[in-house]
Design a protein around this motif. Structure first.
Motif, PDB file in Angstrom:
ATOM      1  N   ASN A   4       0.804  -1.210   0.000  1.00 36.22           N
ATOM      2  CA  ASN A   4       0.000   0.000   0.000  1.00 36.22           C
ATOM      3  C   ASN A   4       0.843   1.269   0.000  1.00 36.22           C
ATOM      4  O   ASN A   4       0.469   2.272  -0.584  1.00 36.22           O
ATOM      5  CB  ASN A   4      -0.910   0.019   1.226  1.00 36.22           C
ATOM      6  CG  ASN A   4      -1.964  -1.071   1.124  1.00 36.22           C
ATOM      7  OD1 ASN A   4      -2.354  -1.439   0.022  1.00 36.22           O
ATOM      8  ND2 ASN A   4      -2.408  -1.583   2.241  1.00 36.22           N
ATOM      9  N   PHE A   7       2.074   3.099  -3.402  1.00 34.18           N
ATOM     10  CA  PHE A   7       1.103   3.603  -4.363  1.00 34.18           C
ATOM     11  C   PHE A   7       0.762   5.056  -4.033  1.00 34.18           C
ATOM     12  O   PHE A   7       0.806   5.460  -2.885  1.00 34.18           O
ATOM     13  CB  PHE A   7      -0.199   2.812  -4.277  1.00 34.18           C
ATOM     14  CG  PHE A   7      -0.178   1.519  -5.029  1.00 34.18           C
ATOM     15  CD1 PHE A   7      -0.586   1.472  -6.347  1.00 34.18           C
ATOM     16  CD2 PHE A   7       0.220   0.355  -4.414  1.00 34.18           C
ATOM     17  CE1 PHE A   7      -0.587   0.283  -7.041  1.00 34.18           C
ATOM     18  CE2 PHE A   7       0.226  -0.838  -5.104  1.00 34.18           C
ATOM     19  CZ  PHE A   7      -0.178  -0.874  -6.420  1.00 34.18           C
ATOM     20  N   ASP A  74      -9.669  -1.154 -13.631  1.00 33.84           N
ATOM     21  CA  ASP A  74      -8.240  -0.850 -13.591  1.00 33.84           C
ATOM     22  C   ASP A  74      -7.681  -0.789 -14.993  1.00 33.84           C
ATOM     23  O   ASP A  74      -8.353  -1.153 -15.974  1.00 33.84           O
ATOM     24  CB  ASP A  74      -7.472  -1.875 -12.741  1.00 33.84           C
ATOM     25  CG  ASP A  74      -7.617  -3.299 -13.272  1.00 33.84           C
ATOM     26  OD1 ASP A  74      -7.451  -3.523 -14.483  1.00 33.84           O
ATOM     27  OD2 ASP A  74      -7.895  -4.206 -12.465  1.00 33.84           O
ATOM     28  N   SER A  85      -5.938   1.526 -10.315  1.00 35.16           N
ATOM     29  CA  SER A  85      -7.145   0.753 -10.022  1.00 35.16           C
ATOM     30  C   SER A  85      -8.052   1.589  -9.134  1.00 35.16           C
ATOM     31  O   SER A  85      -7.587   2.378  -8.309  1.00 35.16           O
ATOM     32  CB  SER A  85      -6.811  -0.578  -9.349  1.00 35.16           C
ATOM     33  OG  SER A  85      -6.286  -0.380  -8.068  1.00 35.16           O
ATOM     34  N   ARG A 131      -5.869   3.997  -6.487  1.00 36.15           N
ATOM     35  CA  ARG A 131      -4.445   4.231  -6.350  1.00 36.15           C
ATOM     36  C   ARG A 131      -3.761   4.058  -7.685  1.00 36.15           C
ATOM     37  O   ARG A 131      -4.222   3.319  -8.556  1.00 36.15           O
ATOM     38  CB  ARG A 131      -3.838   3.321  -5.299  1.00 36.15           C
ATOM     39  CG  ARG A 131      -4.279   1.901  -5.374  1.00 36.15           C
ATOM     40  CD  ARG A 131      -3.898   1.197  -4.096  1.00 36.15           C
ATOM     41  NE  ARG A 131      -3.632  -0.197  -4.375  1.00 36.15           N
ATOM     42  CZ  ARG A 131      -3.046  -1.024  -3.540  1.00 36.15           C
ATOM     43  NH1 ARG A 131      -2.650  -0.594  -2.365  1.00 36.15           N
ATOM     44  NH2 ARG A 131      -2.828  -2.279  -3.870  1.00 36.15           N
ATOM     45  N   LEU A 133      -0.139   3.315  -9.662  1.00 35.64           N
ATOM     46  CA  LEU A 133       1.205   2.737  -9.609  1.00 35.64           C
ATOM     47  C   LEU A 133       2.013   3.368 -10.738  1.00 35.64           C
ATOM     48  O   LEU A 133       1.664   3.229 -11.908  1.00 35.64           O
ATOM     49  CB  LEU A 133       1.115   1.223  -9.814  1.00 35.64           C
ATOM     50  CG  LEU A 133       2.413   0.447  -9.996  1.00 35.64           C
ATOM     51  CD1 LEU A 133       3.303   0.581  -8.762  1.00 35.64           C
ATOM     52  CD2 LEU A 133       2.117  -1.022 -10.262  1.00 35.64           C
TER      53      LEU A 133
END
Lengths: 140, 140
Positions: A4, A7, A74, A85, A131, A133
């Motif tokens: 977590n 991100f 996503d 996502s 979030r 990436l």
């Protein structure tokens, strides 16, 4: 992509903007006491809900009408290991108001499949989380 | 794309072959009594399980270790309205055998993110279901 704290968390508006860019998401619910997931095409109804179109007799409708579900979409790039996502969590219910149903027949999502006795399922966006990436390879 | 009877059902081997072609799927579970879903990159371990790599302290590990989860992957073409989806359902558990852990450090999935204290999660493919949506527009 499981951690977590690496991100970037996105706010609700950014999440909804990204959701609007993709045609297919996945509704997550419980069926026969087991976790279940089904890809569906969808549209957003403003910033307050996700709309799906299904058949009156569908297993999905029976399973989700009146219960809290998650809805995920996503987009990831396998080469750059980047993407995003978004998960919407909230109560799902069939649209029963005749005027609303009529409006959605005209303006709601078009199913990718033939439908028998159209029913619209609305998922209230009670909670919207997302979030991003980013490509970390260059940054290491 | 919500109607079961217009999809072609795929057998286990076909499902696993398609799963092997995509890098990212979504693990579906329950968190704080709510449906939860998280995209993860993964590999198949033969035809018997899905393998993920995460951190020992991750929320995901706490949520899924020892419980039945679903794992979904799909691929759809928004233009032709065709594609497929596969769902693996089965118990998830952390790999605790030292030799197995050692093997997976070499041959298991590489996380797209930095990991602290690698842990592998195995999802037994107790049930594998999948379906294909073909382009029906030309057939109507």
């Amino acid at each position: 992509m499981l951690q977590n704290d690496v991100f970037r968390t996105m706010d609700r508006q950014e999440c909804l903007r990204l959701l609007a860019e993709v045609p297919v998401g996945r509704i997550v619910y419980t069926r026969h006491a087991l976790p279940a997931v089904l890809p569906v095409n969808f549209v957003l109804d403003g910033d307050s809900s996700v709309l799906l179109r299904t058949s009156a007799g569908s297993d999905l409708l029976r399973a989700v009408d009146g219960v809290v579900v998650a809805f995920e979409a996503d987009s990831f790039d396998a080469v750059s290991h980047s993407g995003w996502s978004v998960v919407v969590t909230g109560p799902a219910s069939a649209v029963t108001d005749p005027a609303e149903h009529e409006r959605l027949l005209r303006t709601g999502p078009q199913s990718w499949m033939p439908i028998q006795e159209d029913v619209f399922i609305r998922i209230e966006a009670a909670m919207v989380t997302g979030r991003e990436l980013t490509d970390l390879r260059g940054a290491v």
